[in-house]
Design a protein around this motif. Structure first.
Motif, short mmCIF file in Angstrom:
data_model
loop_
_atom_site.label_atom_id
_atom_site.label_comp_id
_atom_site.label_asym_id
_atom_site.label_seq_id
_atom_site.Cartn_x
_atom_site.Cartn_y
_atom_site.Cartn_z
N LEU A 128 -1.53 14.88 -9.73
CA LEU A 128 -1.60 13.91 -10.82
C LEU A 128 -0.26 13.20 -11.03
O LEU A 128 0.81 13.75 -10.77
CB LEU A 128 -2.01 14.60 -12.11
N PRO A 129 -0.31 11.96 -11.52
CA PRO A 129 0.93 11.26 -11.85
C PRO A 129 1.70 12.00 -12.95
O PRO A 129 1.11 12.67 -13.80
CB PRO A 129 0.43 9.89 -12.36
N GLY A 130 3.00 11.85 -12.94
CA GLY A 130 3.85 12.44 -13.95
C GLY A 130 5.23 11.84 -13.87
O GLY A 130 5.52 10.97 -13.04
N ARG A 131 6.13 12.33 -14.73
CA ARG A 131 7.45 11.72 -14.85
C ARG A 131 8.47 12.25 -13.85
O ARG A 131 9.63 11.84 -13.88
CB ARG A 131 7.99 11.92 -16.27
N HIS A 132 8.06 13.15 -12.98
CA HIS A 132 8.98 13.71 -11.99
C HIS A 132 8.60 13.27 -10.57
O HIS A 132 7.42 13.12 -10.26
CB HIS A 132 8.96 15.24 -12.02
N LEU A 133 9.61 13.12 -9.72
CA LEU A 133 9.37 13.16 -8.29
C LEU A 133 9.13 14.63 -7.94
O LEU A 133 9.66 15.53 -8.61
CB LEU A 133 10.58 12.65 -7.50
N THR A 134 8.35 14.89 -6.92
CA THR A 134 8.04 16.27 -6.58
C THR A 134 8.51 16.58 -5.16
O THR A 134 8.29 15.81 -4.23
CB THR A 134 6.53 16.55 -6.67
N VAL A 135 9.19 17.71 -5.04
CA VAL A 135 9.51 18.26 -3.73
C VAL A 135 8.63 19.51 -3.59
O VAL A 135 8.65 20.39 -4.45
CB VAL A 135 10.99 18.64 -3.60
N ILE A 136 7.84 19.56 -2.53
CA ILE A 136 6.96 20.70 -2.28
C ILE A 136 7.32 21.29 -0.93
O ILE A 136 7.39 20.57 0.08
CB ILE A 136 5.48 20.29 -2.30
N ILE A 137 7.55 22.59 -0.91
CA ILE A 137 7.88 23.29 0.33
C ILE A 137 6.89 24.43 0.50
O ILE A 137 6.77 25.31 -0.36
CB ILE A 137 9.32 23.83 0.30
N SER A 138 6.14 24.38 1.58
CA SER A 138 5.14 25.41 1.83
C SER A 138 5.77 26.60 2.56
O SER A 138 6.55 26.42 3.50
CB SER A 138 3.99 24.85 2.67
N LEU A 139 5.40 27.79 2.13
CA LEU A 139 5.81 29.02 2.82
C LEU A 139 4.68 29.55 3.69
O LEU A 139 4.79 30.63 4.26
CB LEU A 139 6.21 30.08 1.79
N ALA A 140 3.59 28.79 3.77
CA ALA A 140 2.43 29.18 4.57
C ALA A 140 2.06 28.00 5.49
O ALA A 140 2.92 27.50 6.21
CB ALA A 140 1.28 29.57 3.64
N GLU A 141 0.81 27.58 5.47
CA GLU A 141 0.38 26.45 6.31
C GLU A 141 1.02 25.15 5.83
O GLU A 141 1.35 25.00 4.65
CB GLU A 141 -1.15 26.31 6.25
N PRO A 142 1.22 24.18 6.73
CA PRO A 142 1.76 22.89 6.29
C PRO A 142 0.88 22.24 5.23
O PRO A 142 -0.33 22.48 5.17
CB PRO A 142 1.77 22.06 7.59
N ILE A 143 1.51 21.44 4.41
CA ILE A 143 0.80 20.70 3.37
C ILE A 143 0.11 19.52 4.03
O ILE A 143 0.74 18.75 4.76
CB ILE A 143 1.79 20.20 2.30
N ARG A 144 -1.18 19.36 3.77
CA ARG A 144 -1.93 18.24 4.36
C ARG A 144 -2.29 17.24 3.27
O ARG A 144 -3.09 17.53 2.38
CB ARG A 144 -3.19 18.73 5.06
N LEU A 145 -1.67 16.07 3.35
CA LEU A 145 -1.97 14.99 2.43
C LEU A 145 -3.12 14.16 2.99
O LEU A 145 -3.06 13.69 4.13
CB LEU A 145 -0.74 14.10 2.23
N LEU A 146 -4.16 13.96 2.17
CA LEU A 146 -5.31 13.18 2.60
C LEU A 146 -5.21 11.72 2.16
O LEU A 146 -5.77 10.84 2.82
CB LEU A 146 -6.60 13.79 2.03
N GLY A 147 -4.52 11.46 1.06
CA GLY A 147 -4.40 10.09 0.59
C GLY A 147 -3.41 9.98 -0.55
O GLY A 147 -3.28 10.90 -1.35
N MET A 148 -2.72 8.84 -0.59
CA MET A 148 -1.74 8.56 -1.65
C MET A 148 -2.10 7.22 -2.25
O MET A 148 -2.29 6.23 -1.52
CB MET A 148 -0.33 8.52 -1.06
#
Length: 282
Positions: A40-60
């Motif tokens: 969801l939208p919010g007031r922060h930029l987000t840094v996400i680091i996975s410790l498991a499977e890679p993060i899969r983005l489907l759409g932005m």
């Protein structure tokens, strides 16, 4: 396959970083059944680091961003739902970055990331590229948070003093403090600039116009309230966040989350922990 109970840990960064970073949030979630979640939208930029499977983005939303897979990513401010594939088991860290800290910590202004996702390895901060591998090797949340402290402090020290124009920084903080409930005219008058000049300078640094930023900040506040729905339900959330009525809140939620508030509560809230209810990591 990983089993067990979900784990959550929250940590605030050291004082030297608190103007740039809100919180670090660590999570381990086995047994997920929701195939796609909405970022969801919010007031922060987000840094996400996975410790498991890679993060899969489907759409932005709102950009030509292509689907992709990343072990570590940074997502810019956006005004619609980012669609992210969920694996049965997830573990990783989520960092909340203030947009005004993007130049210092990431090496580029928030505006260059607006509506986009970028691999941390592609940022002009080489110390960030090694974070996914280094974090995965550590045994617990406390040691991971310590590594984040050291890495971000090193990036901040290399960058030197913050660079955003003082008036833009002031206006952003004023807007956040007001929960998004200030008009462009009010902010421009308080800064002492014309509406046009203020809007151009603000968007050039933050990546959203002041009007868009106000909507995103207000929506983010409403989404946080929905995590622990108060007495009075959606009508209370609408009132407290400055929407005209519950229908206005519902329409805005559909525009920014791609679904109604009740759908989001039913589909996603069971998988979300309220970080405000999690104690800081030791």
């Amino acid at each position: 396959m990983a089993t067990g109970e979900p784990e959550w840990a929250v940590c605030r960064p050291p004082p030297a970083l608190r103007a740039l970073v809100g919180r670090y949030i660590g999570c381990r979630q086995p047994g997920l059944t929701l195939p796609v979640r909405r970022g969801l939208p919010g007031r922060h930029l987000t840094v996400i680091i996975s410790l498991a499977e890679p993060i899969r983005l489907l759409g932005m939303p709102g950009s030509a961003q292509r689907p992709g897979r990343w072990q570590g990513l940074v997502g810019g401010l956006h005004a619609g739902p980012a669609l992210i594939e969920q694996h049965h088991y997830q573990a990783g860290l989520h960092l909340e970055l203030d947009p005004l800290g993007a130049r210092t910590l990431l090496g580029m202004p928030s505006a260059e990331l607006s509506g986009w996702v970028v691999d941390v390895a592609e940022l002009p901060r080489p110390e960030l590229a090694a974070l996914p591998d280094r974090l995965r090797e550590l045994p617990d949340w406390a040691s991971r948070f310590q590594l984040l402290d050291a890495t971000l402090l090193r990036a901040a020290n290399r960058a030197g003093p913050p660079q955003p124009p003082g008036e833009v920084g002031w206006a952003w903080r004023r807007l956040v403090g007001a929960g998004g409930a200030l008009t462009v005219g009010e902010l421009a008058a308080e800064v002492g600039w014309s509406r046009r000049h203020f809007s151009e300078r603000f968007a050039r640094e933050v990546g959203l116009t002041p009007k868009q930023a106000g909507r995103v900040v207000r929506f983010g506040r409403a989404a946080e309230m929905l995590r622990r729905l108060p007495a009075g339900g959606l009508a209370r959330v609408a009132h407290d966040c400055g929407y005209f009525d519950q229908a206005h809140l519902s329409n805005e939620f559909r525009a920014m989350a791609g679904c109604s508030p009740r759908t989001w509560i039913a589909e996603e809230l069971p998988f979300l922990q309220d970080p405000a209810g999690v104690g800081d990591a030791p």
